[in-house]
Motif scaffolding. Structure first.
Motif, PDB file in Angstrom:
ATOM      1  N   HIS A  21      80.846  88.233  41.643  1.00 45.66           N
ATOM      2  CA  HIS A  21      81.992  87.373  41.953  1.00 45.66           C
ATOM      3  C   HIS A  21      81.951  86.938  43.421  1.00 45.66           C
ATOM      4  CE1 HIS A  21      83.827  89.169  38.252  1.00 45.66           C
ATOM      5  NE2 HIS A  21      84.301  87.944  38.160  1.00 45.66           N
ATOM      6  N   ASP A  22      80.948  87.404  44.161  1.00 46.59           N
ATOM      7  CA  ASP A  22      80.882  87.192  45.607  1.00 46.59           C
ATOM      8  C   ASP A  22      80.085  85.921  45.918  1.00 46.59           C
ATOM      9  OD1 ASP A  22      80.352  87.246  48.329  1.00 46.59           O
ATOM     10  OD2 ASP A  22      80.047  89.400  48.403  1.00 46.59           O
ATOM     11  N   PRO A  23      80.737  84.865  46.415  1.00 49.55           N
ATOM     12  CA  PRO A  23      80.013  83.628  46.737  1.00 49.55           C
ATOM     13  C   PRO A  23      78.936  83.845  47.793  1.00 49.55           C
ATOM     14  CG  PRO A  23      82.388  83.249  46.717  1.00 49.55           C
ATOM     15  CD  PRO A  23      82.188  84.728  46.655  1.00 49.55           C
ATOM     16  N   GLY A  24      79.153  84.798  48.698  1.00 50.85           N
ATOM     17  CA  GLY A  24      78.152  85.075  49.721  1.00 50.85           C
ATOM     18  C   GLY A  24      76.868  85.617  49.126  1.00 50.85           C
ATOM     19  N   LEU A  25      76.987  86.529  48.169  1.00 50.49           N
ATOM     20  CA  LEU A  25      75.801  87.049  47.492  1.00 50.49           C
ATOM     21  C   LEU A  25      75.131  85.966  46.665  1.00 50.49           C
ATOM     22  CD1 LEU A  25      76.796  90.604  46.174  1.00 50.49           C
ATOM     23  CD2 LEU A  25      75.260  90.024  48.063  1.00 50.49           C
ATOM     24  N   ALA A  26      75.940  85.181  45.975  1.00 52.22           N
ATOM     25  CA  ALA A  26      75.383  84.109  45.147  1.00 52.22           C
ATOM     26  C   ALA A  26      74.588  83.123  45.989  1.00 52.22           C
ATOM     27  CB  ALA A  26      76.505  83.391  44.404  1.00 52.22           C
ATOM     28  N   ALA A  27      75.064  82.862  47.200  1.00 55.14           N
ATOM     29  CA  ALA A  27      74.393  81.904  48.077  1.00 55.14           C
ATOM     30  C   ALA A  27      73.009  82.388  48.498  1.00 55.14           C
ATOM     31  CB  ALA A  27      75.252  81.623  49.302  1.00 55.14           C
ATOM     32  N   ARG A  28      72.767  83.690  48.421  1.00 49.95           N
ATOM     33  CA  ARG A  28      71.464  84.238  48.797  1.00 49.95           C
ATOM     34  C   ARG A  28      70.457  84.152  47.656  1.00 49.95           C
ATOM     35  NH1 ARG A  28      72.558  89.938  51.706  1.00 49.95           N
ATOM     36  NH2 ARG A  28      70.282  89.813  51.838  1.00 49.95           N
ATOM     37  N   CYS A  29      70.919  83.769  46.476  1.00 51.96           N
ATOM     38  CA  CYS A  29      70.027  83.642  45.320  1.00 51.96           C
ATOM     39  C   CYS A  29      69.449  82.237  45.255  1.00 51.96           C
ATOM     40  CB  CYS A  29      70.799  83.959  44.043  1.00 51.96           C
ATOM     41  SG  CYS A  29      71.438  85.653  43.983  1.00 51.96           S
ATOM     42  N   GLY A  30      68.354  82.104  44.543  1.00 47.89           N
ATOM     43  CA  GLY A  30      67.705  80.804  44.459  1.00 47.89           C
ATOM     44  C   GLY A  30      68.468  79.793  43.639  1.00 47.89           C
ATOM     45  N   ARG A  31      69.296  80.288  42.703  1.00 54.79           N
ATOM     46  CA  ARG A  31      70.039  79.407  41.809  1.00 54.79           C
ATOM     47  C   ARG A  31      71.299  80.107  41.353  1.00 54.79           C
ATOM     48  NH1 ARG A  31      68.637  78.233  35.997  1.00 54.79           N
ATOM     49  NH2 ARG A  31      66.682  79.303  36.415  1.00 54.79           N
ATOM     50  N   VAL A  32      72.361  79.350  41.184  1.00 56.85           N
ATOM     51  CA  VAL A  32      73.618  79.894  40.687  1.00 56.85           C
ATOM     52  C   VAL A  32      73.877  79.321  39.299  1.00 56.85           C
ATOM     53  CG1 VAL A  32      76.115  80.109  41.044  1.00 56.85           C
ATOM     54  CG2 VAL A  32      74.556  80.140  43.021  1.00 56.85           C
ATOM     55  N   VAL A  33      74.051  80.212  38.323  1.00 56.99           N
ATOM     56  CA  VAL A  33      74.394  79.830  36.958  1.00 56.99           C
ATOM     57  C   VAL A  33      75.878  80.112  36.768  1.00 56.99           C
ATOM     58  CG1 VAL A  33      73.975  80.275  34.514  1.00 56.99           C
ATOM     59  CG2 VAL A  33      72.080  80.405  36.148  1.00 56.99           C
ATOM     60  N   ARG A  34      76.623  79.096  36.385  1.00 56.10           N
ATOM     61  CA  ARG A  34      78.066  79.265  36.205  1.00 56.10           C
ATOM     62  C   ARG A  34      78.415  79.237  34.722  1.00 56.10           C
ATOM     63  NH1 ARG A  34      80.131  78.920  41.278  1.00 56.10           N
ATOM     64  NH2 ARG A  34      78.848  77.792  42.802  1.00 56.10           N
ATOM     65  N   LEU A  35      79.098  80.296  34.298  1.00 57.77           N
ATOM     66  CA  LEU A  35      79.564  80.386  32.918  1.00 57.77           C
ATOM     67  C   LEU A  35      81.042  80.028  32.850  1.00 57.77           C
ATOM     68  CD1 LEU A  35      78.035  83.646  31.375  1.00 57.77           C
ATOM     69  CD2 LEU A  35      77.139  81.321  31.294  1.00 57.77           C
ATOM     70  N   ARG A  36      81.390  79.330  31.794  1.00 55.77           N
ATOM     71  CA  ARG A  36      82.803  79.013  31.554  1.00 55.77           C
ATOM     72  C   ARG A  36      83.014  78.924  30.044  1.00 55.77           C
ATOM     73  NH1 ARG A  36      83.077  74.575  34.287  1.00 55.77           N
ATOM     74  NH2 ARG A  36      83.455  75.680  36.237  1.00 55.77           N
ATOM     75  N   ASP A  37      83.978  79.684  29.555  1.00 59.59           N
ATOM     76  CA  ASP A  37      84.315  79.669  28.129  1.00 59.59           C
ATOM     77  C   ASP A  37      83.097  79.926  27.243  1.00 59.59           C
ATOM     78  OD1 ASP A  37      86.993  79.082  28.711  1.00 59.59           O
ATOM     79  OD2 ASP A  37      86.578  76.925  28.777  1.00 59.59           O
ATOM     80  N   GLY A  38      82.248  80.862  27.681  1.00 60.72           N
ATOM     81  CA  GLY A  38      81.116  81.243  26.851  1.00 60.72           C
ATOM     82  C   GLY A  38      79.950  80.284  26.859  1.00 60.72           C
ATOM     83  N   LYS A  39      79.952  79.327  27.780  1.00 60.26           N
ATOM     84  CA  LYS A  39      78.851  78.364  27.886  1.00 60.26           C
ATOM     85  C   LYS A  39      78.375  78.272  29.332  1.00 60.26           C
ATOM     86  CE  LYS A  39      80.357  75.258  24.145  1.00 60.26           C
ATOM     87  NZ  LYS A  39      80.688  73.842  23.819  1.00 60.26           N
ATOM     88  N   VAL A  40      77.140  77.798  29.509  1.00 63.11           N
ATOM     89  CA  VAL A  40      76.642  77.521  30.849  1.00 63.11           C
ATOM     90  C   VAL A  40      77.205  76.185  31.293  1.00 63.11           C
ATOM     91  CG1 VAL A  40      74.625  77.036  32.261  1.00 63.11           C
ATOM     92  CG2 VAL A  40      74.541  78.873  30.549  1.00 63.11           C
ATOM     93  N   ALA A  41      78.052  76.231  32.321  1.00 59.29           N
ATOM     94  CA  ALA A  41      78.649  75.006  32.834  1.00 59.29           C
ATOM     95  C   ALA A  41      77.753  74.318  33.858  1.00 59.29           C
ATOM     96  CB  ALA A  41      80.022  75.311  33.460  1.00 59.29           C
ATOM     97  N   ASP A  42      76.897  75.112  34.522  1.00 55.61           N
ATOM     98  CA  ASP A  42      76.049  74.532  35.570  1.00 55.61           C
ATOM     99  C   ASP A  42      74.934  75.515  35.892  1.00 55.61           C
ATOM    100  OD1 ASP A  42      75.517  72.513  37.615  1.00 55.61           O
ATOM    101  OD2 ASP A  42      76.039  74.076  39.028  1.00 55.61           O
ATOM    102  N   GLY A  43      73.731  74.985  36.199  1.00 53.29           N
ATOM    103  CA  GLY A  43      72.659  75.810  36.739  1.00 53.29           C
ATOM    104  C   GLY A  43      71.763  76.482  35.719  1.00 53.29           C
ATOM    105  N   GLY A  44      71.737  76.022  34.482  1.00 53.13           N
ATOM    106  CA  GLY A  44      70.964  76.710  33.455  1.00 53.13           C
ATOM    107  C   GLY A  44      69.492  76.373  33.412  1.00 53.13           C
ATOM    108  N   THR A  45      69.069  75.375  34.175  1.00 54.74           N
ATOM    109  CA  THR A  45      67.678  74.918  34.112  1.00 54.74           C
ATOM    110  C   THR A  45      66.831  75.625  35.138  1.00 54.74           C
ATOM    111  OG1 THR A  45      68.420  72.731  33.385  1.00 54.74           O
ATOM    112  CG2 THR A  45      66.158  72.917  34.200  1.00 54.74           C
ATOM    113  N   ALA A  46      65.654  76.089  34.731  1.00 55.58           N
ATOM    114  CA  ALA A  46      64.764  76.816  35.627  1.00 55.58           C
ATOM    115  C   ALA A  46      64.182  75.906  36.684  1.00 55.58           C
ATOM    116  CB  ALA A  46      63.629  77.456  34.827  1.00 55.58           C
ATOM    117  N   ALA A  47      63.851  76.501  37.841  1.00 53.68           N
ATOM    118  CA  ALA A  47      63.161  75.779  38.897  1.00 53.68           C
ATOM    119  C   ALA A  47      61.798  75.335  38.395  1.00 53.68           C
ATOM    120  CB  ALA A  47      63.009  76.661  40.133  1.00 53.68           C
ATOM    121  N   ARG A  48      61.394  74.164  38.812  1.00 53.88           N
ATOM    122  CA  ARG A  48      60.084  73.629  38.372  1.00 53.88           C
ATOM    123  C   ARG A  48      59.021  73.910  39.426  1.00 53.88           C
ATOM    124  NH1 ARG A  48      60.659  73.029  33.021  1.00 53.88           N
ATOM    125  NH2 ARG A  48      62.652  72.060  32.554  1.00 53.88           N
TER     126      ARG A  48
END
Length: 230
Positions: free
Chosen positions: A203-230
Motif C-alpha cells: 500500500h506504500d507508494p514509496g515502495l511501489a515507486a522503487r519497482c520497475g512497474r506498478v500493477v493496479r487492481l480494482r474490483d478484481g481486474k487489472v486497471a493499469d500496468g498489466g503488460t510486461a516490459a519489452r
C-alpha cells in the motif's frame, strides 16, 4: 504457448469465484497480467481488490476457477497437489506480512526448511549463508520468540531466498514493522532479490515507486500496468 513461455508470469482471463452462504463471490474477474524474467512489480489497489489472492494463484496455493495461469513455464491448472508442491519448491519464494516461522525451530532451522524439503545436503550451510546475508549471523541459534519483529522478518526473507527462487512473492512484508525497521528489510529484499522476478504487494507508494512497474487492481481486474516490459 511458446509466446507465453517467454514470460515468467502469464495470466490470461483469470477468474476466481468462491462460494459463500449467500452464493458465489467473484474475487478475480478476468485478470490479464504478464511479467518478464527479472522484472520487479508492485501490486497496488484497495482492500478487497484481490491482491493477495493474485499472489496465491501465482504460487499455486489457490486455483483459478477459469483462465490460464502459467508461471515459470508451468501451466498450474495441469499440476496435481504433489506437482504443485514441487513447483513451489523449485521456483517460488514467499514472504508474508506475518512471519510464519516455526516457533520450536531456531532461525537456522527455519531458514533451512525449504532446502531440507528439497533434499539438499547443504541445506544448513546455505541457510547459514542466507542468514549472514540478512545480518543475522550471530542469531542463528535463537528462536523466533527471542528475536525482534524485524529480525523475524529477516529470517523469513532468508528462508525465501536461500533456495535461490526464480520468482519471489512478497505480501505486505513490512506491514507488521515500524517505519525504520521496514525500510531496512526492504533494502535487503531489493538488494538480495536482484535478478529474481519480484512481485510485491504494497500500500506504500514509496515502495511501489522503487519497482520497475506498478500493477493496479480494482474490483478484481487489472486497471493499469498489466503488460510486461519489452
Amino acid at each position: 504457448m511458446e509466446q507465453a513461455d517467454r514470460f515468467m508470469i502469464a495470466l490470461s482471463d483469470v477468474r476466481l469465484t468462491l462460494q459463500s452462504q449467500a452464493g458465489g463471490v467473484n474475487i478475480l474477474r478476468g485478470v490479464d497480467l504478464f511479467a518478464a524474467p527479472g522484472e520487479v512489480l508492485a501490486v497496488m489497489g484497495p482492500s478487497g481488490a484481490g491482491k493477495t489472492t493474485l499472489l496465491m494463484l501465482m504460487a499455486g496455493l489457490e486455483r483459478a476457477s477459469s483462465g490460464t495461469v502459467r508461471v515459470a513455464g508451468h501451466d498450474l491448472a495441469a499440476l496435481d497437489e504433489d506437482r504443485l508442491a514441487a513447483f513451489r519448491r523449485d521456483n517460488v519464494g514467499i514472504v508474508f506480512q506475518g512471519f510464519h516461522l516455526v516457533p520450536a525451530m531456531t532461525a537456522l532451522e527455519n531458514a533451512a526448511l525449504p532446502l531440507e524439503f528439497a533434499g539438499r545436503a547443504d541445506a544448513f550451510d546455505r541457510a547459514r549463508e542466507a542468514l549472514a546475508a540478512v545480518g543475522l549471523a550471530a542469531r542463528v541459534d535463537h528462536y523466533p520468540s527471542q528475536l525482534s519483529g524485524g529480525e523475524q522478518q529477516r529470517v523469513a526473507l532468508a528462508r525465501a531466498l536461500a533456495p535461490k527462487p526464480r520468482l519471489l512473492l512478497a505480501d505486505e512484508p513490512t506491514g507488521n514493522l515500524d517505519g525504520e525497521t521496514g525500510e531496512k528489510v526492504m533494502e535487503l529484499l531489493f538488494s538480495l532479490a536482484a535478478g529474481t522476478t519480484l512481485v510485491l504487494v504494497t500500500h506504500d507508494p514509496g515502495l511501489a515507486a522503487r519497482c520497475g512497474r506498478v500493477v493496479r487492481l480494482r474490483d478484481g481486474k487489472v486497471a493499469d500496468g498489466g503488460t510486461a516490459a519489452r
